[in-house]
Write a protein that holds these residues in place. Structure first.
Motif, PDB file in Angstrom:
ATOM      1  N   LYS A  57      -3.272  -8.312   4.467  1.00  0.00           N
ATOM      2  CA  LYS A  57      -2.721  -7.051   3.975  1.00  0.00           C
ATOM      3  C   LYS A  57      -1.344  -7.323   3.371  1.00  0.00           C
ATOM      4  O   LYS A  57      -0.364  -7.495   4.092  1.00  0.00           O
ATOM      5  N   VAL A  58      -1.279  -7.420   2.072  1.00  0.00           N
ATOM      6  CA  VAL A  58      -0.011  -7.568   1.359  1.00  0.00           C
ATOM      7  C   VAL A  58       0.099  -6.411   0.369  1.00  0.00           C
ATOM      8  O   VAL A  58      -0.886  -5.707   0.110  1.00  0.00           O
ATOM      9  N   GLN A  59       1.269  -6.228  -0.184  1.00  0.00           N
ATOM     10  CA  GLN A  59       1.431  -5.154  -1.175  1.00  0.00           C
ATOM     11  C   GLN A  59       0.557  -5.448  -2.391  1.00  0.00           C
ATOM     12  O   GLN A  59       0.550  -6.566  -2.916  1.00  0.00           O
ATOM     13  N   MET A  60      -0.192  -4.444  -2.817  1.00  0.00           N
ATOM     14  CA  MET A  60      -1.039  -4.574  -4.009  1.00  0.00           C
ATOM     15  C   MET A  60      -0.510  -3.590  -5.045  1.00  0.00           C
ATOM     16  O   MET A  60      -0.389  -2.397  -4.779  1.00  0.00           O
ATOM     17  N   ILE A  61      -0.207  -4.125  -6.214  1.00  0.00           N
ATOM     18  CA  ILE A  61       0.461  -3.329  -7.254  1.00  0.00           C
ATOM     19  C   ILE A  61      -0.409  -3.247  -8.501  1.00  0.00           C
ATOM     20  O   ILE A  61      -0.960  -4.254  -8.953  1.00  0.00           O
ATOM     21  N   MET A  62      -0.543  -2.058  -9.023  1.00  0.00           N
ATOM     22  CA  MET A  62      -1.175  -1.886 -10.332  1.00  0.00           C
ATOM     23  C   MET A  62      -0.080  -1.343 -11.242  1.00  0.00           C
ATOM     24  O   MET A  62       0.283  -0.176 -11.164  1.00  0.00           O
ATOM     25  N   ASP A  63       0.497  -2.240 -12.046  1.00  0.00           N
ATOM     26  CA  ASP A  63       1.648  -1.872 -12.871  1.00  0.00           C
ATOM     27  C   ASP A  63       1.191  -1.636 -14.304  1.00  0.00           C
ATOM     28  O   ASP A  63       1.183  -2.532 -15.136  1.00  0.00           O
TER      29      ASP A  63
ATOM     30  N   THR B 116      -0.470 -10.639 -24.670  1.00  0.00           N
ATOM     31  CA  THR B 116       0.085 -10.394 -26.004  1.00  0.00           C
ATOM     32  C   THR B 116       1.252  -9.410 -25.951  1.00  0.00           C
ATOM     33  O   THR B 116       1.937  -9.195 -26.940  1.00  0.00           O
ATOM     34  N   GLY B 117       1.487  -8.815 -24.795  1.00  0.00           N
ATOM     35  CA  GLY B 117       2.567  -7.857 -24.594  1.00  0.00           C
ATOM     36  C   GLY B 117       2.416  -7.269 -23.205  1.00  0.00           C
ATOM     37  O   GLY B 117       1.799  -7.872 -22.335  1.00  0.00           O
ATOM     38  N   GLY B 118       2.970  -6.084 -22.978  1.00  0.00           N
ATOM     39  CA  GLY B 118       2.750  -5.387 -21.721  1.00  0.00           C
ATOM     40  C   GLY B 118       3.659  -5.813 -20.587  1.00  0.00           C
ATOM     41  O   GLY B 118       4.492  -6.701 -20.706  1.00  0.00           O
ATOM     42  N   ARG B 119       3.469  -5.150 -19.428  1.00  0.00           N
ATOM     43  CA  ARG B 119       4.352  -5.302 -18.276  1.00  0.00           C
ATOM     44  C   ARG B 119       4.284  -6.692 -17.638  1.00  0.00           C
ATOM     45  O   ARG B 119       5.242  -7.125 -17.007  1.00  0.00           O
ATOM     46  N   MET B 120       3.138  -7.385 -17.745  1.00  0.00           N
ATOM     47  CA  MET B 120       3.020  -8.689 -17.094  1.00  0.00           C
ATOM     48  C   MET B 120       4.092  -9.666 -17.589  1.00  0.00           C
ATOM     49  O   MET B 120       4.561 -10.524 -16.839  1.00  0.00           O
ATOM     50  N   LEU B 121       4.488  -9.542 -18.846  1.00  0.00           N
ATOM     51  CA  LEU B 121       5.510 -10.447 -19.384  1.00  0.00           C
ATOM     52  C   LEU B 121       6.836 -10.307 -18.633  1.00  0.00           C
ATOM     53  O   LEU B 121       7.569 -11.278 -18.467  1.00  0.00           O
ATOM     54  N   ASN B 122       7.151  -9.103 -18.162  1.00  0.00           N
ATOM     55  CA  ASN B 122       8.373  -8.904 -17.386  1.00  0.00           C
ATOM     56  C   ASN B 122       8.330  -9.694 -16.081  1.00  0.00           C
ATOM     57  O   ASN B 122       9.331 -10.276 -15.659  1.00  0.00           O
ATOM     58  N   TYR B 123       7.152  -9.713 -15.446  1.00  0.00           N
ATOM     59  CA  TYR B 123       7.003 -10.488 -14.203  1.00  0.00           C
ATOM     60  C   TYR B 123       7.086 -11.986 -14.487  1.00  0.00           C
ATOM     61  O   TYR B 123       7.741 -12.734 -13.754  1.00  0.00           O
ATOM     62  N   LEU B 124       6.426 -12.426 -15.542  1.00  0.00           N
ATOM     63  CA  LEU B 124       6.400 -13.864 -15.834  1.00  0.00           C
ATOM     64  C   LEU B 124       7.784 -14.382 -16.228  1.00  0.00           C
ATOM     65  O   LEU B 124       8.117 -15.539 -15.968  1.00  0.00           O
TER      66      LEU B 124
ATOM     67  N   ASN C 108      -0.759   5.503 -27.421  1.00  0.00           N
ATOM     68  CA  ASN C 108       0.554   5.952 -26.932  1.00  0.00           C
ATOM     69  C   ASN C 108       1.275   4.824 -26.206  1.00  0.00           C
ATOM     70  O   ASN C 108       2.469   4.595 -26.405  1.00  0.00           O
ATOM     71  N   ASP C 109       0.533   4.099 -25.365  1.00  0.00           N
ATOM     72  CA  ASP C 109       1.120   2.996 -24.609  1.00  0.00           C
ATOM     73  C   ASP C 109       1.594   1.892 -25.554  1.00  0.00           C
ATOM     74  O   ASP C 109       2.690   1.354 -25.420  1.00  0.00           O
TER      75      ASP C 109
END
Length: 457
Positions: A271-277, A338-346, A102-103
């Motif tokens: 202690k910094v913001q930790m994100i699981m995107d 190869t895809g996914g949300r990390m590419l938006n950050y990079l 689905n993802d």
């Protein structure tokens, strides 16, 4: 029908790491073991668009070792090509496959839409490999099986799914055809994993298919990786940067969350913001609660760990966070870029030399991850070249795959000498290193089959 009439079609992960697909043709039944997507090199990815070189409508069933994309991601294409049988796997494997498919479909739809809007695709219009409707047609074929029990499939043919570590639900598959036992290793997990139990081992194999992802390579212990991660976090945050971890959303993402949570609890990192995107990763976290028998985490640990993370599900939230330059830790898919949300950050953060990109899993040949590890200073994201100035780090001890020593140990309970051994799911050097190790340790001859070859066994 005699067992020596069995043909094996190597339809993927032969001479390469991804795209696992092995068709067992007994003469009157056709059983496909795994049904994965090719990833990495463009020439391999293009094969995902081709029809398989076998009559798909004649395949009776699919048996899945586990739910990772390179083992289950081709299923909607298979159904599109006329497959109409059951797809068997353990319940967590089918749950993970459902989440991943689905993802994957959603991401492909979004990327095709963006490519058409921004005009960077060579195809007009750009189309997804498969969409959510294709996935909807695939899920009804799923059929859950218990682990460690023989399941009768046809007259004289049965299968057993045995715990294999690696990720939730992962198994190696024993397929017995008229007394001859075929063992498909799938992906073998680690002996000492912080999240999962050690893999079980086969005791008999007439024909053995063994993965070789880390053939010839040795991992440091996971515990040894913790001080390295601690130092990377502190160094990055102290210079005002953020730590980005491209992660497979199944098991690796949860392992990284566990590590960061423990380091924070022990006051070893600030202690910094930790994100699981990752919507997929969030769904897998829910799965951890429902699969207590498959992993080491207690429910209260899972709850406490999650409470320290911002779990992002909406794309809009990702687009807001990616321009925020405050120091933070971000875990996002995909593991090999190869895809996914990390590419938006990079796309927005790659030019900041204070940031760190940390790889914690295998990077296949031809992937963005492998190219950055090898020193590339540009990154292609959504059709644009982005200058890459981040610090790159890799910690191998966190891989979900057995290393060379663990692969060798996994075979040590096999009492008979296998008639044939096929080394699969590895690049050339890794496969050859494992081949040499098997000969030296067990005095067994092993073969490295080529893609689309057919072997009679």
């Amino acid at each position: 029908m005699k067992s020596n009439k069995i043909n094996i079609h190597f339809l993927g992960a032969a001479g390469t790491v991804t795209g696992s697909k092995y068709l067992v043709d007994t003469g009157d039944k056709k059983i496909l073991i795994d049904c994965g997507l090719f990833q990495g090199l463009k020439e391999l990815r293009l094969k995902n668009w081709e029809y398989l070189p076998v009559e798909v409508s004649e395949i009776d069933m699919v048996l899945l070792t586990h739910g990772h994309m390179d083992h289950s991601g081709y299923l909607p294409r298979l159904v599109k090509q006329g497959f109409n049988g059951h797809i068997y796997g353990t319940n967590p494997t089918l749950d993970i496959a459902k989440i991943i498919l689905n993802d994957s479909a959603k991401i492909q739809e979004q990327e095709a839409e963006r490519a058409n809007k921004e005009g960077y695709s060579k195809h007009s219009p750009a189309e997804p490999l498969y969409d959510l409707k294709d996935v909807e047609k695939t899920i009804p074929h799923f059929k859950g099986v218990p682990q460690s029990q023989w399941i009768p499939l046809f007259d004289g043919i049965k299968a057993r799914f045995q715990y294999n570590g690696h990720i939730l639900g992962a198994t190696f598959i024993e397929l017995e055809v008229h007394g001859k036992r075929f063992v498909f290793s799938g992906d073998i997990g680690r002996t000492n994993d912080l999240l999962l139990y050690p893999p079980l081992k086969p005791k008999k194999a007439d024909v053995l298919f063994i993965e070789s992802t880390y053939g010839g390579r040795f991992h440091p212990d996971e515990v040894e990786a913790l001080p390295q991660i601690e130092k990377l976090v502190n160094d990055t945050i102290n210079r005002g940067g953020s730590l980005f971890i491209p992660s497979f959303s199944v098991e690796r993402a949860q392992l990284m969350m566990l590590i960061f949570w423990r380091l924070l609890k022990e006051k070893k990192i600030p202690k910094v913001q930790m994100i699981m995107d990752s919507p997929m990763g969030a769904n897998v976290l829910e799965l951890f609660h429902r699969t207590r028998d498959w992993h080491r985490l207690e429910d209260n640990e899972c709850d406490e760990m999650c409470s320290h993370f911002t779990v992002v599900s909406s794309y809009r939230e990702t687009m807001e966070l990616r321009t925020d330059n405050k120091p933070k830790i971000v875990i996002a898919g995909s593991g090999m870029l190869t895809g996914g949300r990390m590419l938006n950050y990079l796309e927005t953060q790659a030019q900041n030399p204070n940031n760190t990109l940390l790889f914690v899993g295998y990077q296949a040949e031809g992937t963005r991850g492998r190219k950055l590890l090898e020193g590339d200073k540009e990154l292609k994201v959504y059709g644009k070249w982005v200058p890459f100035k981040m610090l790159v780090a890799e910690i191998e001890g966190l891989s979900a795959h057995a290393d060379h020593a663990e692969l060798m140990e996994w075979m040590d309970k096999i009492k008979n000498k296998p008639e044939r051994i096929f080394i699969v799911h590895g690049e050339k050097e890794s496969a050859e290193a494992l081949q040499k190790g098997i000969k030296e340790t067990y005095d067994w001859d092993a073969e490295i089959p080529q893609l689309y070859s057919i072997e009679k066994v």
